[in-house]
Design a protein around this motif. Structure first.
Motif, PDB file in Angstrom:
ATOM      1  N   LEU A 107      30.417  53.987  15.038  1.00 50.58           N
ATOM      2  CA  LEU A 107      29.247  54.740  14.581  1.00 50.58           C
ATOM      3  C   LEU A 107      29.209  54.827  13.058  1.00 50.58           C
ATOM      4  CD1 LEU A 107      26.758  56.354  15.469  1.00 50.58           C
ATOM      5  CD2 LEU A 107      28.200  58.408  15.541  1.00 50.58           C
ATOM      6  N   ILE A 108      30.361  55.030  12.435  1.00 44.30           N
ATOM      7  CA  ILE A 108      30.432  55.108  10.973  1.00 44.30           C
ATOM      8  C   ILE A 108      30.027  53.778  10.346  1.00 44.30           C
ATOM      9  CG2 ILE A 108      32.021  55.304   9.014  1.00 44.30           C
ATOM     10  CD1 ILE A 108      33.561  57.411  10.655  1.00 44.30           C
ATOM     11  N   VAL A 109      30.547  52.676  10.901  1.00 44.13           N
ATOM     12  CA  VAL A 109      30.199  51.350  10.376  1.00 44.13           C
ATOM     13  C   VAL A 109      28.697  51.105  10.514  1.00 44.13           C
ATOM     14  CG1 VAL A 109      30.450  48.858  10.755  1.00 44.13           C
ATOM     15  CG2 VAL A 109      32.466  50.324  10.771  1.00 44.13           C
ATOM     16  N   LEU A 110      28.124  51.466  11.662  1.00 38.55           N
ATOM     17  CA  LEU A 110      26.693  51.261  11.888  1.00 38.55           C
ATOM     18  C   LEU A 110      25.853  52.048  10.893  1.00 38.55           C
ATOM     19  CD1 LEU A 110      24.431  50.079  13.688  1.00 38.55           C
ATOM     20  CD2 LEU A 110      24.614  52.151  15.084  1.00 38.55           C
ATOM     21  N   VAL A 127      21.815  50.726  20.666  1.00 37.24           N
ATOM     22  CA  VAL A 127      23.197  50.826  20.181  1.00 37.24           C
ATOM     23  C   VAL A 127      23.437  52.184  19.530  1.00 37.24           C
ATOM     24  CG1 VAL A 127      24.869  49.905  18.517  1.00 37.24           C
ATOM     25  CG2 VAL A 127      23.457  48.342  19.868  1.00 37.24           C
ATOM     26  N   ASN A 128      22.534  52.601  18.672  1.00 37.11           N
ATOM     27  CA  ASN A 128      22.658  53.882  17.983  1.00 37.11           C
ATOM     28  C   ASN A 128      22.721  55.039  18.979  1.00 37.11           C
ATOM     29  OD1 ASN A 128      22.504  55.462  15.380  1.00 37.11           O
ATOM     30  ND2 ASN A 128      20.682  56.258  16.386  1.00 37.11           N
ATOM     31  N   GLY A 129      21.813  55.039  19.941  1.00 34.69           N
ATOM     32  CA  GLY A 129      21.795  56.120  20.931  1.00 34.69           C
ATOM     33  C   GLY A 129      23.039  56.136  21.800  1.00 34.69           C
ATOM     34  N   ALA A 130      23.521  54.954  22.191  1.00 35.67           N
ATOM     35  CA  ALA A 130      24.710  54.873  23.033  1.00 35.67           C
ATOM     36  C   ALA A 130      25.941  55.405  22.298  1.00 35.67           C
ATOM     37  CB  ALA A 130      24.943  53.429  23.469  1.00 35.67           C
ATOM     38  N   LEU A 131      26.072  55.071  21.010  1.00 40.27           N
ATOM     39  CA  LEU A 131      27.219  55.550  20.235  1.00 40.27           C
ATOM     40  C   LEU A 131      27.178  57.060  20.028  1.00 40.27           C
ATOM     41  CD1 LEU A 131      27.538  52.712  17.569  1.00 40.27           C
ATOM     42  CD2 LEU A 131      29.153  53.237  19.389  1.00 40.27           C
ATOM     43  N   ILE A 132      25.983  57.602  19.798  1.00 38.72           N
ATOM     44  CA  ILE A 132      25.856  59.059  19.660  1.00 38.72           C
ATOM     45  C   ILE A 132      26.223  59.751  20.971  1.00 38.72           C
ATOM     46  CG2 ILE A 132      24.201  60.940  19.317  1.00 38.72           C
ATOM     47  CD1 ILE A 132      22.751  59.121  17.308  1.00 38.72           C
ATOM     48  N   PHE A 133      25.744  59.202  22.088  1.00 39.16           N
ATOM     49  CA  PHE A 133      26.094  59.750  23.406  1.00 39.16           C
ATOM     50  C   PHE A 133      27.606  59.741  23.605  1.00 39.16           C
ATOM     51  CE2 PHE A 133      27.240  58.819  27.820  1.00 39.16           C
ATOM     52  CZ  PHE A 133      26.678  59.901  28.479  1.00 39.16           C
ATOM     53  N   GLN A 134      28.266  58.611  23.291  1.00 41.74           N
ATOM     54  CA  GLN A 134      29.713  58.529  23.452  1.00 41.74           C
ATOM     55  C   GLN A 134      30.451  59.512  22.551  1.00 41.74           C
ATOM     56  OE1 GLN A 134      30.571  54.139  23.138  1.00 41.74           O
ATOM     57  NE2 GLN A 134      31.749  54.572  24.976  1.00 41.74           N
ATOM     58  N   THR A 135      29.926  59.711  21.356  1.00 39.41           N
ATOM     59  CA  THR A 135      30.558  60.659  20.435  1.00 39.41           C
ATOM     60  C   THR A 135      30.540  62.078  21.001  1.00 39.41           C
ATOM     61  OG1 THR A 135      29.939  59.313  18.518  1.00 39.41           O
ATOM     62  CG2 THR A 135      30.482  61.626  18.107  1.00 39.41           C
ATOM     63  N   ILE A 136      29.407  62.478  21.539  1.00 45.00           N
ATOM     64  CA  ILE A 136      29.287  63.823  22.130  1.00 45.00           C
ATOM     65  C   ILE A 136      30.229  63.972  23.326  1.00 45.00           C
ATOM     66  CG2 ILE A 136      27.725  65.422  23.315  1.00 45.00           C
ATOM     67  CD1 ILE A 136      25.442  64.152  21.627  1.00 45.00           C
ATOM     68  N   VAL A 137      30.211  62.986  24.221  1.00 48.83           N
ATOM     69  CA  VAL A 137      31.098  63.029  25.391  1.00 48.83           C
ATOM     70  C   VAL A 137      32.555  62.997  24.948  1.00 48.83           C
ATOM     71  CG1 VAL A 137      31.803  61.825  27.501  1.00 48.83           C
ATOM     72  CG2 VAL A 137      29.379  61.953  26.895  1.00 48.83           C
ATOM     73  N   GLY A 138      32.856  62.202  23.908  1.00 51.79           N
ATOM     74  CA  GLY A 138      34.223  62.098  23.417  1.00 51.79           C
ATOM     75  C   GLY A 138      34.758  63.409  22.885  1.00 51.79           C
ATOM     76  N   ILE A 139      33.916  64.175  22.209  1.00 49.23           N
ATOM     77  CA  ILE A 139      34.339  65.491  21.704  1.00 49.23           C
ATOM     78  C   ILE A 139      34.721  66.402  22.864  1.00 49.23           C
ATOM     79  CG2 ILE A 139      33.533  67.583  20.528  1.00 49.23           C
ATOM     80  CD1 ILE A 139      31.806  65.729  18.752  1.00 49.23           C
ATOM     81  N   VAL A 140      33.899  66.402  23.904  1.00 43.00           N
ATOM     82  CA  VAL A 140      34.191  67.215  25.091  1.00 43.00           C
ATOM     83  C   VAL A 140      35.472  66.724  25.772  1.00 43.00           C
ATOM     84  CG1 VAL A 140      33.339  67.979  27.347  1.00 43.00           C
ATOM     85  CG2 VAL A 140      31.744  67.713  25.435  1.00 43.00           C
ATOM     86  N   GLY A 195      30.341  46.599  17.191  1.00 42.48           N
ATOM     87  CA  GLY A 195      30.633  46.266  18.579  1.00 42.48           C
ATOM     88  C   GLY A 195      32.116  46.101  18.837  1.00 42.48           C
ATOM     89  N   GLY A 196      32.822  45.483  17.888  1.00 41.56           N
ATOM     90  CA  GLY A 196      34.256  45.288  18.052  1.00 41.56           C
ATOM     91  C   GLY A 196      35.018  46.598  18.158  1.00 41.56           C
ATOM     92  N   LEU A 197      34.653  47.551  17.312  1.00 41.15           N
ATOM     93  CA  LEU A 197      35.307  48.860  17.357  1.00 41.15           C
ATOM     94  C   LEU A 197      34.945  49.617  18.636  1.00 41.15           C
ATOM     95  CD1 LEU A 197      34.889  49.981  13.636  1.00 41.15           C
ATOM     96  CD2 LEU A 197      37.064  49.674  14.834  1.00 41.15           C
ATOM     97  N   ALA A 198      33.650  49.728  18.907  1.00 39.90           N
ATOM     98  CA  ALA A 198      33.204  50.538  20.043  1.00 39.90           C
ATOM     99  C   ALA A 198      33.706  49.988  21.373  1.00 39.90           C
ATOM    100  CB  ALA A 198      31.681  50.635  20.047  1.00 39.90           C
TER     101      ALA A 198
END
Length: 407
Positions: free
Chosen positions: A383-386, A280-293, A220-223
């Motif tokens: 995401l890596i920490v999780l 939490v897992n789903g939200a981080l994956i969503f952010q990762t995909i959007v972040g790449i774009v 949570g602190g990182l994200a």
């Protein structure tokens, strides 16, 4: 607890959590007036903001053990009293050095509300409901950065910057009275706890050794550091790179903040079908995909001003959901040491947020690239920490099972 009482309790807890955000944002429009009155530079006035952040990070670690030893109310009352006195001292200050010092004490007092609010959620609500409660509190807290600068600007223009700190003192007094007369006490203190440095440190270590706490606190602190990167870099990006006016930037800030607030309330719907861990897992994956774009488009100059606003809003939209669920999961294992756990969560997040803002400044090159890269890296780190933490727990559990079979 009846539904009406629950709503009042959540409102008071949310108000306790807004004290520091209001203290940070409400006096920002008064920087030029403060600098002029105190015969100093705006850069020196900005140091009063730095001292406040230092006070928040350190103060939260102070209140954790106090809340566990003396119960929730006494440290809360003490902190709010310190905040009120320091706020009035800020209003009466005659030098920037005094303002910087009083802002430090203001933070040390105000952060009592942040730690006590999180601890009381753990005390007053069932574990399975805490994520929902934190979502409602996030709604109250998220509104403050949107209205605080506007209110502060109006007060500064109409009554002078001194009135901002008087207003903050009056607001804190109202919250103190509500906490005394309306808010439930929560868990009683453990008088056997020692406040000597060694036992306190050992208590913090015992909290950190709880694997669920460590995984979700760091995740949570990182994200949730991503919005800190956005706040640190957005004014330069939109005003200097995209040449928006200060007024337009204010609307941009409000729009993106509004998206975060709205999406936070989706947590109530998501938790009807999914566990907090899954959200939490789903939200981080969503952010990762959007972040790449987002990064790809920034690198190849795909985004105009509107495009970047839309992508940033989409990227940070799950942050409120992540914050609510990781906080709930971090505190879930604790009853006795809930105060210490809550203080560690807050201190770690403020520290990570501060480091993130420093990185944005360090890599500043006049383009949006450093800001969006650092925003993306905080989410990837979370995401890596999780994922890593879950793998470690899984294999350790498997090893223990095999050992018991052998025995």
């Amino acid at each position: 607890m009846k539904q009406k009482q629950q709503a009042i309790t959540i409102l008071i807890l949310g108000s306790l959590s807004t004290i520091s955000p209001f203290s940070i944002d409400m006096y920002l429009p008064g920087f030029p007036a403060i600098a002029k009155d105190l015969s100093t530079s705006i850069a020196n006035v900005q140091l009063s903001l730095t001292s406040y952040f230092i006070g928040i990070a350190g103060g939260q670690l102070l209140y954790g053990p106090l809340l566990d030893k003396f119960g929730r109310k006494l440290p809360l009352y003490t902190g709010l009293a310190v905040y009120i006195i320091a706020s009035l001292a800020c209003a009466l200050t005659a030098s920037v050095e005094s303002l910087i010092t009083m802002r430090l004490f203001q933070a040390l007092g105000g952060c009592a509300g942040m730690v006590a609010a999180q601890t009381l959620v753990r005390d007053l609500f069932p574990v399975q409901r805490t994520a929902n409660v934190f979502s409602w509190m996030t709604l109250v807290v998220a509104v403050s950065p949107m209205i605080a600068p506007t209110v502060g600007g109006f007060i500064t223009t109409s009554f002078g910057w001194h009135a901002v700190f008087i207003t903050l003192a009056l607001v804190a007094l109202v919250i103190l009275l509500l906490s005394y007369f309306v808010l439930e006490d929560g868990r009683k203190g453990d008088k056997t706890m020692s406040l000597k440095p060694k036992p306190v440190i050992n208590n913090f270590i015992s909290v950190i050794k709880e694997k669920q706490f460590l995984i979700y606190c760091v995740t949570g602190g990182l994200a949730t550091s991503a919005p800190f990167a956005y706040i640190a870099g957005s004014s330069d990006v939109f005003i200097n790179f995209y040449h928006t006016t200060e007024q337009e930037y204010g609307w941009i800030f409000a729009i993106i903040g509004g998206v975060m607030i709205g999406c936070t309330q989706l947590n109530h719907i998501l938790l009807r079908r999914f566990k907090s861990e899954q959200v939490v897992n789903g939200a981080l994956i969503f952010q990762t995909i959007v972040g790449i774009v987002l990064i790809t488009g920034t690198f190849f100059n795909w985004w105009d001003k509107i495009g970047l606003i839309a992508m940033i809003a989409l990227f940070v939209s799950p942050n409120g959901v992540i914050n609510a669920n990781t906080t709930a999961l971090s505190l879930a294992p604790f009853v006795k040491n809930a105060g210490s756990a809550a203080s560690l969560v807050g201190a770690l997040r403020m520290t990570m947020g501060g480091i993130t803002t420093a990185l944005v400044s360090a890599f500043h090159n006049g383009t949006p690239t450093p800001m969006v890269i650092i925003m993306f890296m905080t989410v990837i780190g979370g995401l890596i920490v999780l994922k890593t933490g879950k793998i470690i727990i899984k294999y350790r559990a498997k090893d223990r099972t095999e050992e018991s079979v052998i025995i």
